[in-house]
Design a protein around this motif. Structure first.
Motif, PDB file in Angstrom:
ATOM      1  N   THR A  28       0.833  -1.199   0.000  1.00  0.00           N
ATOM      2  CA  THR A  28       0.000   0.000   0.000  1.00  0.00           C
ATOM      3  C   THR A  28       0.866   1.247   0.000  1.00  0.00           C
ATOM      4  OG1 THR A  28      -1.795  -1.152   1.158  1.00  0.00           O
ATOM      5  CG2 THR A  28      -1.828   1.250   1.224  1.00  0.00           C
ATOM      6  N   LEU A  32       0.906   4.102  -2.848  1.00  0.00           N
ATOM      7  CA  LEU A  32       0.607   5.490  -2.476  1.00  0.00           C
ATOM      8  C   LEU A  32       1.702   6.445  -2.928  1.00  0.00           C
ATOM      9  CD1 LEU A  32      -0.920   4.987   1.067  1.00  0.00           C
ATOM     10  CD2 LEU A  32      -2.085   6.011  -0.911  1.00  0.00           C
ATOM     11  N   GLN A  35       1.261   6.845  -6.584  1.00  0.00           N
ATOM     12  CA  GLN A  35       0.015   7.566  -6.857  1.00  0.00           C
ATOM     13  C   GLN A  35       0.148   9.063  -6.588  1.00  0.00           C
ATOM     14  OE1 GLN A  35      -2.220   6.881  -8.683  1.00  0.00           O
ATOM     15  NE2 GLN A  35      -4.277   7.043  -7.877  1.00  0.00           N
ATOM     16  N   PHE A  36       0.784   9.428  -5.476  1.00  0.00           N
ATOM     17  CA  PHE A  36       0.962  10.851  -5.196  1.00  0.00           C
ATOM     18  C   PHE A  36       1.893  11.493  -6.229  1.00  0.00           C
ATOM     19  CE2 PHE A  36      -0.708   9.935  -0.891  1.00  0.00           C
ATOM     20  CZ  PHE A  36      -1.674  10.936  -0.845  1.00  0.00           C
ATOM     21  N   LEU A  65      -5.449   0.829  -5.378  1.00  0.00           N
ATOM     22  CA  LEU A  65      -5.486   1.296  -3.991  1.00  0.00           C
ATOM     23  C   LEU A  65      -6.853   1.073  -3.357  1.00  0.00           C
ATOM     24  CD1 LEU A  65      -3.268   4.461  -4.248  1.00  0.00           C
ATOM     25  CD2 LEU A  65      -2.922   2.530  -2.685  1.00  0.00           C
ATOM     26  N   LEU A 106      -8.145   5.517   3.008  1.00  0.00           N
ATOM     27  CA  LEU A 106      -7.718   4.564   1.975  1.00  0.00           C
ATOM     28  C   LEU A 106      -8.908   4.079   1.146  1.00  0.00           C
ATOM     29  CD1 LEU A 106      -5.005   2.410   3.787  1.00  0.00           C
ATOM     30  CD2 LEU A 106      -4.672   3.950   1.828  1.00  0.00           C
ATOM     31  N   ALA A 153      -7.170  13.557  -0.494  1.00  0.00           N
ATOM     32  CA  ALA A 153      -5.827  13.012  -0.722  1.00  0.00           C
ATOM     33  C   ALA A 153      -4.798  13.786   0.099  1.00  0.00           C
ATOM     34  CB  ALA A 153      -5.480  13.075  -2.213  1.00  0.00           C
ATOM     35  N   LEU A 156      -5.078  12.605   3.606  1.00  0.00           N
ATOM     36  CA  LEU A 156      -4.420  11.299   3.702  1.00  0.00           C
ATOM     37  C   LEU A 156      -2.906  11.467   3.765  1.00  0.00           C
ATOM     38  CD1 LEU A 156      -4.391   8.188   3.636  1.00  0.00           C
ATOM     39  CD2 LEU A 156      -4.559   8.335   1.126  1.00  0.00           C
ATOM     40  N   LEU A 157      -2.352  12.307   2.910  1.00  0.00           N
ATOM     41  CA  LEU A 157      -0.904  12.536   2.912  1.00  0.00           C
ATOM     42  C   LEU A 157      -0.440  13.118   4.250  1.00  0.00           C
ATOM     43  CD1 LEU A 157       1.738  12.399   1.326  1.00  0.00           C
ATOM     44  CD2 LEU A 157       1.220  14.689   0.449  1.00  0.00           C
ATOM     45  N   ILE A 160      -0.431  10.309   6.755  1.00  0.00           N
ATOM     46  CA  ILE A 160       0.723   9.433   6.505  1.00  0.00           C
ATOM     47  C   ILE A 160       1.978  10.084   7.083  1.00  0.00           C
ATOM     48  CG2 ILE A 160       2.234   8.486   4.702  1.00  0.00           C
ATOM     49  CD1 ILE A 160      -0.356   8.155   2.985  1.00  0.00           C
TER      50      ILE A 160
END
Length: 183
Positions: A28, A32, A35-36, A65, A106, A153, A156-157, A160
């Motif tokens: 994952t 990610l 994807q970013f 994802l 996610l 997003a 989410l970042l 993370i």
């Protein structure tokens, strides 16, 4: 008078996450990161009729994802978690909230991406083969939900980043070997 003492296990004796959870975690993370990067490199999509290049890759990894998010949530519910880390109840509560938010995002981020792509009449496929149904039409709110997808997003970042910061604190400051649970 007997006082109870907390026994700290040596690092190698601490319980680790099972192999499947570790695999899902690192796969994952890899998806990610890609994807970013694709999201930042992606050209403006307002006038795109058929996704290609970076946009097509972004959609394809987004569906991967989504599958990973479903797998992660299922795994989190069904697996036997390792024994809790030696932390205060407050730190443990914050970690739980962050993990739940990560699981939710996610799922939410790729779902919003699917909704946005469907609203643009773009095909959304898993692994480039299994076409997912259109869940919005070109004149529905789904066509203009791209900002929500981007905002979620970024959240989410940020989470993370908070997660990585906490791991670094555990590893470098507390030196409690918490990272070893996921290696």
């Amino acid at each position: 008078m007997h006082t109870a003492r907390r026994i700290r296990l040596p690092p190698l004796a601490r319980a680790r996450y099972d192999a499947m959870s570790r695999l899902l975690h690192w796969l994952t993370l890899g998806l990610l990161v890609v994807q970013f990067l694709l999201g930042w490199l992606m050209p403006e999509t307002d006038d795109v009729k058929v996704p290609s290049g970076v946009i097509a890759w972004h959609i394809g990894i987004g569906t991967s994802l989504l599958v990973m998010g479903v797998a992660w949530c299922g795994r989190a519910v069904t697996r036997q978690a390792p024994e809790p880390a030696d932390q205060s109840s407050g730190v443990r509560a914050i970690a739980s909230v962050v993990h739940i938010a990560l699981y939710a995002l996610l799922l939410l981020v790729p779902l919003l991406g699917w909704l946005n792509a469907s609203g643009r009449a773009w095909p959304v496929k898993i692994a480039g083969t299994l076409r997912l149904p259109q869940i919005a039409t070109p004149h529905s709110p789904g066509a203009s939900i791209g900002e929500w997808h981007s905002a979620s997003a970024w959240i989410l970042l940020t989470l993370i980043g908070l997660h990585v910061f906490a791991v670094l604190i555990h590893q470098l400051v507390l030196k409690d070997h918490l990272l070893e649970r996921m290696l």
